[in-house]
Design a protein around this motif. Sequence first.
Motif, PDB file in Angstrom:
ATOM      1  N   ALA A  35       0.837  -1.206   0.000  1.00 21.84           N
ATOM      2  CA  ALA A  35       0.000   0.000   0.000  1.00 21.84           C
ATOM      3  C   ALA A  35       0.866   1.247   0.000  1.00 21.84           C
ATOM      4  O   ALA A  35       0.558   2.243  -0.666  1.00 21.84           O
ATOM      5  CB  ALA A  35      -0.926  -0.018   1.214  1.00 21.84           C
ATOM      6  N   ILE A  36       1.986   1.185   0.775  1.00 17.89           N
ATOM      7  CA  ILE A  36       2.904   2.334   0.772  1.00 17.89           C
ATOM      8  C   ILE A  36       3.518   2.512  -0.612  1.00 17.89           C
ATOM      9  O   ILE A  36       3.679   3.640  -1.110  1.00 17.89           O
ATOM     10  CB  ILE A  36       3.997   2.127   1.842  1.00 17.89           C
ATOM     11  CG1 ILE A  36       3.365   2.110   3.241  1.00 17.89           C
ATOM     12  CG2 ILE A  36       5.054   3.219   1.740  1.00 17.89           C
ATOM     13  CD1 ILE A  36       4.340   1.799   4.353  1.00 17.89           C
ATOM     14  N   SER A  37       3.858   1.407  -1.262  1.00 16.74           N
ATOM     15  CA  SER A  37       4.415   1.485  -2.616  1.00 16.74           C
ATOM     16  C   SER A  37       3.383   2.049  -3.590  1.00 16.74           C
ATOM     17  O   SER A  37       3.739   2.838  -4.484  1.00 16.74           O
ATOM     18  CB  SER A  37       4.864   0.098  -3.065  1.00 16.74           C
ATOM     19  OG  SER A  37       5.402   0.146  -4.378  1.00 16.74           O
ATOM     20  N   LEU A  38       2.111   1.655  -3.417  1.00 15.43           N
ATOM     21  CA  LEU A  38       1.051   2.224  -4.263  1.00 15.43           C
ATOM     22  C   LEU A  38       0.958   3.723  -4.067  1.00 15.43           C
ATOM     23  O   LEU A  38       0.807   4.488  -5.047  1.00 15.43           O
ATOM     24  CB  LEU A  38      -0.284   1.557  -3.938  1.00 15.43           C
ATOM     25  CG  LEU A  38      -1.511   2.163  -4.609  1.00 15.43           C
ATOM     26  CD1 LEU A  38      -1.431   2.004  -6.129  1.00 15.43           C
ATOM     27  CD2 LEU A  38      -2.800   1.550  -4.073  1.00 15.43           C
ATOM     28  N   ASP A  39       1.039   4.158  -2.815  1.00 16.79           N
ATOM     29  CA  ASP A  39       0.974   5.600  -2.553  1.00 16.79           C
ATOM     30  C   ASP A  39       2.128   6.316  -3.240  1.00 16.79           C
ATOM     31  O   ASP A  39       1.950   7.395  -3.811  1.00 16.79           O
ATOM     32  CB  ASP A  39       1.011   5.842  -1.047  1.00 16.79           C
ATOM     33  CG  ASP A  39       0.936   7.319  -0.708  1.00 16.79           C
ATOM     34  OD1 ASP A  39      -0.143   7.917  -0.908  1.00 16.79           O
ATOM     35  OD2 ASP A  39       1.957   7.886  -0.272  1.00 16.79           O
ATOM     36  N   SER A  40       3.303   5.725  -3.223  1.00 15.43           N
ATOM     37  CA  SER A  40       4.460   6.335  -3.891  1.00 15.43           C
ATOM     38  C   SER A  40       4.231   6.394  -5.403  1.00 15.43           C
ATOM     39  O   SER A  40       4.537   7.416  -6.049  1.00 15.43           O
ATOM     40  CB  SER A  40       5.718   5.534  -3.558  1.00 15.43           C
ATOM     41  OG  SER A  40       6.836   6.038  -4.259  1.00 15.43           O
ATOM     42  N   ASP A  41       3.691   5.308  -5.975  1.00 17.24           N
ATOM     43  CA  ASP A  41       3.444   5.300  -7.416  1.00 17.24           C
ATOM     44  C   ASP A  41       2.394   6.323  -7.814  1.00 17.24           C
ATOM     45  O   ASP A  41       2.527   6.992  -8.854  1.00 17.24           O
ATOM     46  CB  ASP A  41       3.002   3.901  -7.847  1.00 17.24           C
ATOM     47  CG  ASP A  41       4.138   2.900  -7.770  1.00 17.24           C
ATOM     48  OD1 ASP A  41       5.307   3.324  -7.782  1.00 17.24           O
ATOM     49  OD2 ASP A  41       3.849   1.682  -7.676  1.00 17.24           O
ATOM     50  N   VAL A  42       1.338   6.459  -7.026  1.00 16.45           N
ATOM     51  CA  VAL A  42       0.280   7.431  -7.342  1.00 16.45           C
ATOM     52  C   VAL A  42       0.818   8.852  -7.246  1.00 16.45           C
ATOM     53  O   VAL A  42       0.495   9.716  -8.066  1.00 16.45           O
ATOM     54  CB  VAL A  42      -0.934   7.216  -6.421  1.00 16.45           C
ATOM     55  CG1 VAL A  42      -1.946   8.340  -6.587  1.00 16.45           C
ATOM     56  CG2 VAL A  42      -1.584   5.870  -6.710  1.00 16.45           C
ATOM     57  N   ARG A  43       1.629   9.095  -6.217  1.00 20.05           N
ATOM     58  CA  ARG A  43       2.227  10.430  -6.109  1.00 20.05           C
ATOM     59  C   ARG A  43       3.121  10.724  -7.319  1.00 20.05           C
ATOM     60  O   ARG A  43       3.145  11.850  -7.826  1.00 20.05           O
ATOM     61  CB  ARG A  43       3.044  10.532  -4.821  1.00 20.05           C
ATOM     62  CG  ARG A  43       2.197  10.555  -3.547  1.00 20.05           C
ATOM     63  CD  ARG A  43       3.092  10.605  -2.308  1.00 20.05           C
ATOM     64  NE  ARG A  43       2.309  10.532  -1.101  1.00 20.05           N
ATOM     65  CZ  ARG A  43       1.761  11.600  -0.491  1.00 20.05           C
ATOM     66  NH1 ARG A  43       1.955  12.800  -1.011  1.00 20.05           N
ATOM     67  NH2 ARG A  43       1.064  11.456   0.601  1.00 20.05           N
ATOM     68  N   TYR A  44       3.857   9.726  -7.771  1.00 18.56           N
ATOM     69  CA  TYR A  44       4.694   9.902  -8.959  1.00 18.56           C
ATOM     70  C   TYR A  44       3.821  10.229 -10.169  1.00 18.56           C
ATOM     71  O   TYR A  44       4.171  11.111 -10.975  1.00 18.56           O
ATOM     72  CB  TYR A  44       5.494   8.624  -9.202  1.00 18.56           C
ATOM     73  CG  TYR A  44       6.472   8.727 -10.348  1.00 18.56           C
ATOM     74  CD1 TYR A  44       7.771   9.162 -10.151  1.00 18.56           C
ATOM     75  CD2 TYR A  44       6.080   8.380 -11.647  1.00 18.56           C
ATOM     76  CE1 TYR A  44       8.676   9.249 -11.203  1.00 18.56           C
ATOM     77  CE2 TYR A  44       6.974   8.475 -12.701  1.00 18.56           C
ATOM     78  CZ  TYR A  44       8.270   8.908 -12.475  1.00 18.56           C
ATOM     79  OH  TYR A  44       9.150   9.007 -13.520  1.00 18.56           O
ATOM     80  N   LEU A  45       2.692   9.548 -10.300  1.00 19.53           N
ATOM     81  CA  LEU A  45       1.788   9.804 -11.422  1.00 19.53           C
ATOM     82  C   LEU A  45       1.196  11.203 -11.339  1.00 19.53           C
ATOM     83  O   LEU A  45       1.069  11.898 -12.359  1.00 19.53           O
ATOM     84  CB  LEU A  45       0.670   8.756 -11.431  1.00 19.53           C
ATOM     85  CG  LEU A  45      -0.330   8.832 -12.586  1.00 19.53           C
ATOM     86  CD1 LEU A  45       0.371   8.637 -13.920  1.00 19.53           C
ATOM     87  CD2 LEU A  45      -1.450   7.813 -12.413  1.00 19.53           C
ATOM     88  N   VAL A  46       0.849  11.647 -10.128  1.00 21.25           N
ATOM     89  CA  VAL A  46       0.284  12.999  -9.963  1.00 21.25           C
ATOM     90  C   VAL A  46       1.335  14.055 -10.314  1.00 21.25           C
ATOM     91  O   VAL A  46       1.042  15.041 -11.016  1.00 21.25           O
ATOM     92  CB  VAL A  46      -0.234  13.189  -8.524  1.00 21.25           C
ATOM     93  CG1 VAL A  46      -0.605  14.651  -8.282  1.00 21.25           C
ATOM     94  CG2 VAL A  46      -1.427  12.294  -8.262  1.00 21.25           C
TER      95      VAL A  46
END
Length: 827
Positions: free
Chosen positions: A729-740
Amino acid sequence: SESKDDAGDDDDNDNDDRPQPLPTPLQIAGTHTHSSYTQTRSVLRQSILERYEQAITNSNIHSISELTPLLGMLDLADKGVGLYLRYSQSELNKHMNLSKESEVEDQQRELDGQMQAQAFGSEERISRAEQRRRDEAREALGKRVTVCTKLAKIYNAAVTHLRHHLPMVTYALGVADGDAALVQLVHLEVEKRAVQLIRDYAQDRQLGEYESRAERVAQMIEDRYVNGMGVEELLQGAAGIGDAYGPLQMMGLGSAEVNPDAARALLEQNDCGFHAEVGRLIDVDAMMDEAALLLQHTESYERFVRHGCDEVNKARKLRLEQKREEERRKKLEEEARRARGAQSTMFSGDDDERKDGDGAEPDYKPIEILPPHTQLNEIVSEVGGHYSVLERCLLLASMQRAFLTASFPDDRNYTPLATLSATEARTPQSSGYRALQTSVVEECLYAAQRSTLRAFATGHVGTASAAANFCTDSLGRVLLSVLTRRAELGIDTLKPGEGLLPGQGGMGAAALAAVRDTALRGVGRAKESAIYDEAAEKALVQQRITIGVARACANLNDMEVAIDYTRRLMDKFMSETQNYPRGHETEQLRMCIKGLDTVIESFRTNSDRTVNVLIEILAPRIRSIVNEAVGQESAVASGATSFLVGGTATTTRATARMNYELDDAAYELTQVSEGYMTKLCSSLDELVEPLRMHLAPRLADALFLGILGAASRRLESSIKRSKFTALGAISLDSDVRYLVNYAKGHIDSPELSSNVALYSACNPLARMVQISLLMNVDDLEDVFDLIASSKRKGNWDIKLDDVKALLSLRAEFEGRKVNELLQVEDK
């Protein structure tokens, strides 16, 4: 008896003290004085009248100016009006005489005939001296005499006469309606001549026949581009010029070569009969200039004479008020003289009399000096109707020529985007940095502006309103249809795998065609030269593909250019209405101009629709890119991941895929390796950047948001099929922030710089952020607080069933507890 005598004496004294009425001026002067005055006045009137008649006969303006003010004082205004009108008529006849202009016109017509005969190979042979004599004679004749020249002479004579004589006539002869009679006389003299001149002009130019032909041609042009397939017809016609001529060749790609002479012939053959039925564009434009000048001269005179009528009525109203005031004053003085009362009583009577008089006296009603619709108005309205139809046909023909010209590959048809601000700081990474536009919108809007402003310059409100309506109709139907179809052709050439953009299998078919064409030319050069540079050939291929993408995007940018230019055009038209007199007709004209608001909205709607069509065409490629990035198509997807082993960097070929079921070791590995999100954004850049650099900023942002939305929806679908741990979930948050952050770095509009605005503009990305927040809750009890706080901010639209499904993906959360907890929330 003595007491009675004393009382009688007192009565006599009282009668002597009573105020006696004052004698009138006539009683004071006496009968002899009155008879002498009457005789002297009669002799003076006879002498003044005789001198005035002599001055009128001799047209002695100085004597007329001296004697005319005396006529009103001597009660000769009625006789003076007739004499003054006789003088005015003679002066108007002298200054409106067109015999000299007719003679010059005949001489010019004779010279034109001689020159025409010489041009067509007449058997008459003239020497150089004769030719020089004719040229000198033409120069001596001066400016050409036209109907506008004659009308200008008539109108100027009328205006000059009224400006010089109406003030004096109003002052001296206004009591006998001399001012109204003078205006009527001048207008009748003008109307008698101008109406015949305009009627002869309409017959000589055959305006009625021209109108019917022009209306038929205009309807054909409109049907071709609105109800038919005008752009396709142009390409089919151009196929006879080059081999396999189509949208790619129109943008300068392919092997089709265009012969300029053949192109000009095609322009004449595909003009819907305008050249044959109406004439050459330059000749029709010159005729429109002449007709507009005729209407302008007439409307200027009409406004002046109507203004003169208003001034006459104002003067009549002022005289009436002065007369009533003088009568009221005399009446009060007469009563005061008879009563000889106190001063306060006089003031009281003054106020009462004014009040009673004001209530009893009727208001002034203006007289009708000229009828609302004269013969001059009727003939001008008739010519204005012919003019409006011809102007519409000329506008459509000019637009059609712009369409035809833009159908051939020519670098002059493409220019940098004009809507970009020159003062705005832009970098090579900014949206629209290399955006182009075609010549279609600029030429069409110029034709519309020239046509409509020429109609506005006539001053005739009806003609201006018709021109504004025709402009709105032409832009909102014809230009909109052509731009929409050209945008669709541009989108077709960009289709990944089939057009210029690379597809899943590599270079697109259109790009391959450009490569083949370039290769063939390269082989030909290689045969001629011993040196063949393969790298230069590849660079040339890439340059041609870039040019093709830029020109395809230019067809989409034209919509944005049309929005900006139409808005400027409407502001220009609105400023022109300030020169019109206030009234209902002028308000109607403004309402006609505001119809361009609807045209602007239509351009914007179609612009957004074409971007949506482009997004739909790119959607399969976007799904393929996401699938490759997340690892759902392992046969195609591959990537490179770098690891640090023993202090040295080693590159290992590995499959980049989405995986959020991470333990400590896997999580540490994701921190030092290139994840799927990096590859996804890099692949999206390869697809987006060629378009983003060549689209207008607003379109580039809309396209990027659409692509980002499509990718986010695909990612959400993949996420729902994944398993999560807390570290995942933390990795997902990092990926979403990268996408934003990736999205914010590619958005050019300052209005979308904030996260809230970005989420509002791209709902799928907002859902990705919400999913990231949801998957990162530490405890199920925190879900309620997260949903409540997000809803208060308006940033939550995930349904309850989706929340259950997503939370069930977390390895730490049991499905039973998730269902039980969310059932309570549901209740």
